[in-house]
Write a protein that holds these residues in place. Structure first.
Motif, PDB file in Angstrom:
ATOM      1  N   ARG A  13      -6.881   0.368   1.160  1.00  0.00           N
ATOM      2  CA  ARG A  13      -6.180  -0.294   0.067  1.00  0.00           C
ATOM      3  C   ARG A  13      -6.811   0.115  -1.251  1.00  0.00           C
ATOM      4  O   ARG A  13      -8.024   0.149  -1.390  1.00  0.00           O
ATOM      5  N   SER A  14      -5.955   0.467  -2.192  1.00  0.00           N
ATOM      6  CA  SER A  14      -6.396   0.765  -3.549  1.00  0.00           C
ATOM      7  C   SER A  14      -5.421   0.081  -4.501  1.00  0.00           C
ATOM      8  O   SER A  14      -4.543  -0.661  -4.073  1.00  0.00           O
ATOM      9  N   GLN A  15      -5.570   0.345  -5.770  1.00  0.00           N
ATOM     10  CA  GLN A  15      -4.709  -0.279  -6.779  1.00  0.00           C
ATOM     11  C   GLN A  15      -3.248   0.129  -6.601  1.00  0.00           C
ATOM     12  O   GLN A  15      -2.346  -0.649  -6.882  1.00  0.00           O
ATOM     13  N   SER A  16      -3.010   1.351  -6.145  1.00  0.00           N
ATOM     14  CA  SER A  16      -1.637   1.856  -6.070  1.00  0.00           C
ATOM     15  C   SER A  16      -1.194   2.262  -4.664  1.00  0.00           C
ATOM     16  O   SER A  16      -0.128   2.833  -4.495  1.00  0.00           O
ATOM     17  N   ARG A  17      -2.003   1.953  -3.651  1.00  0.00           N
ATOM     18  CA  ARG A  17      -1.673   2.413  -2.306  1.00  0.00           C
ATOM     19  C   ARG A  17      -2.256   1.453  -1.266  1.00  0.00           C
ATOM     20  O   ARG A  17      -3.384   1.002  -1.403  1.00  0.00           O
ATOM     21  N   ILE A  18      -1.475   1.174  -0.254  1.00  0.00           N
ATOM     22  CA  ILE A  18      -1.966   0.383   0.880  1.00  0.00           C
ATOM     23  C   ILE A  18      -1.460   1.025   2.164  1.00  0.00           C
ATOM     24  O   ILE A  18      -0.299   1.417   2.258  1.00  0.00           O
ATOM     25  N   GLU A  19      -2.355   1.177   3.124  1.00  0.00           N
ATOM     26  CA  GLU A  19      -2.024   1.764   4.422  1.00  0.00           C
ATOM     27  C   GLU A  19      -2.190   0.706   5.492  1.00  0.00           C
ATOM     28  O   GLU A  19      -3.227   0.059   5.579  1.00  0.00           O
ATOM     29  N   LEU A  20      -1.160   0.534   6.311  1.00  0.00           N
ATOM     30  CA  LEU A  20      -1.191  -0.386   7.439  1.00  0.00           C
ATOM     31  C   LEU A  20      -1.109   0.428   8.721  1.00  0.00           C
ATOM     32  O   LEU A  20      -0.326   1.369   8.810  1.00  0.00           O
ATOM     33  N   GLY A  21      -1.915   0.067   9.698  1.00  0.00           N
ATOM     34  CA  GLY A  21      -1.878   0.763  10.975  1.00  0.00           C
ATOM     35  C   GLY A  21      -2.164  -0.190  12.111  1.00  0.00           C
ATOM     36  O   GLY A  21      -2.716  -1.273  11.920  1.00  0.00           O
ATOM     37  N   MET A  22      -1.780   0.219  13.303  1.00  0.00           N
ATOM     38  CA  MET A  22      -2.006  -0.601  14.479  1.00  0.00           C
ATOM     39  C   MET A  22      -3.491  -0.667  14.789  1.00  0.00           C
ATOM     40  O   MET A  22      -4.221   0.302  14.603  1.00  0.00           O
ATOM     41  N   VAL A  66      -1.433   3.663  25.139  1.00  0.00           N
ATOM     42  CA  VAL A  66      -2.385   4.561  24.478  1.00  0.00           C
ATOM     43  C   VAL A  66      -1.692   5.470  23.472  1.00  0.00           C
ATOM     44  O   VAL A  66      -2.236   5.765  22.405  1.00  0.00           O
ATOM     45  N   THR A  67      -0.488   5.906  23.766  1.00  0.00           N
ATOM     46  CA  THR A  67       0.199   6.854  22.883  1.00  0.00           C
ATOM     47  C   THR A  67       1.004   6.189  21.773  1.00  0.00           C
ATOM     48  O   THR A  67       1.607   6.884  20.954  1.00  0.00           O
ATOM     49  N   ALA A  68       1.022   4.868  21.733  1.00  0.00           N
ATOM     50  CA  ALA A  68       1.803   4.163  20.709  1.00  0.00           C
ATOM     51  C   ALA A  68       1.157   4.329  19.331  1.00  0.00           C
ATOM     52  O   ALA A  68      -0.063   4.267  19.190  1.00  0.00           O
ATOM     53  N   ARG A  69       2.000   4.539  18.315  1.00  0.00           N
ATOM     54  CA  ARG A  69       1.511   4.599  16.935  1.00  0.00           C
ATOM     55  C   ARG A  69       2.521   3.901  16.021  1.00  0.00           C
ATOM     56  O   ARG A  69       3.725   3.954  16.252  1.00  0.00           O
ATOM     57  N   HIS A  70       1.987   3.221  15.025  1.00  0.00           N
ATOM     58  CA  HIS A  70       2.802   2.495  14.049  1.00  0.00           C
ATOM     59  C   HIS A  70       1.991   2.491  12.759  1.00  0.00           C
ATOM     60  O   HIS A  70       0.947   1.840  12.683  1.00  0.00           O
ATOM     61  N   HIS A  71       2.450   3.238  11.780  1.00  0.00           N
ATOM     62  CA  HIS A  71       1.687   3.451  10.558  1.00  0.00           C
ATOM     63  C   HIS A  71       2.635   3.338   9.361  1.00  0.00           C
ATOM     64  O   HIS A  71       3.681   3.991   9.337  1.00  0.00           O
ATOM     65  N   LEU A  72       2.285   2.503   8.399  1.00  0.00           N
ATOM     66  CA  LEU A  72       3.063   2.341   7.171  1.00  0.00           C
ATOM     67  C   LEU A  72       2.160   2.618   5.979  1.00  0.00           C
ATOM     68  O   LEU A  72       1.048   2.098   5.912  1.00  0.00           O
ATOM     69  N   VAL A  73       2.648   3.417   5.039  1.00  0.00           N
ATOM     70  CA  VAL A  73       1.900   3.723   3.817  1.00  0.00           C
ATOM     71  C   VAL A  73       2.790   3.415   2.623  1.00  0.00           C
ATOM     72  O   VAL A  73       3.834   4.040   2.447  1.00  0.00           O
TER      73      VAL A  73
END
Length: 159
Positions: A13-22, A66-73
């Motif tokens: 997380r920064s002032q202009s960006r947030i990354e969410l992940g599993m 194991v192979t599942a991925r969920h990533h939001l930026v």
């Protein structure tokens, strides 16, 4: 598609960006299922073939986890939301402009709660689901703080 496999965490997380992940829970649970399922299949194969097939199904479930991925930026400098979801090597990637998004919402759904990103047009994007609203509210508030999207919190159960 994947929120039921693991909970989302703020990765960066920064002032202009947030990354969410599993989180790591799907991998922590999945690897023992793979190893245990394969071992059990080898052990019970001489006894009964159907038991070996059931053990292989457990191993396949572990491989799915194991192979599942969920990533939001969410990137306000670029003005986009990048979505990366997949399982078993099959996935989908999307880039949604932030001006297409209306709000970040936490709502009651069935016996649990769901955090979504509401679009101006189209279906909402599911961030995560949980049986309690608190963790989802913290996640939604972090996204709303960075992206300046409206935060909607409706924890009432419809009867």
């Amino acid at each position: 598609m994947l929120p039921e496999l693991g909970t989302m965490k703020v990765r960066a997380r920064s002032q202009s960006r947030i990354e969410l992940g599993m989180g790591r829970a799907p991998a922590v649970v999945g690897w023992p299922l793979i190893v245990g399922g394969l071992w059990l299949a080898v052990v019970v194969a001489p006894i009964a073939a159907w038991l070996a097939v059931a053990a292989l199904a457990v191993a396949a479930l572990g491989w799915t986890m194991v192979t599942a991925r969920h990533h939001l930026v969410f990137d306000t400098d670029d003005g986009v939301l990048r979505i990366d979801r997949g399982v078993l090597g099959l996935g989908a990637r999307a880039v949604v402009p932030l001006f297409h998004l209306r709000a970040v919402a936490v709502r009651c759904r069935g016996a649990g709660f769901v955090a979504t990103i509401e679009r101006r047009n189209g279906e909402p994007i599911v961030i995560d689901t949980c049986d309690r609203a608190g963790p989802l509210y913290e996640l939604a508030r972090a996204v709303a703080d960075v992206t300046d999207l409206r935060l909607v919190y409706d924890a009432t159960r419809a009867s």
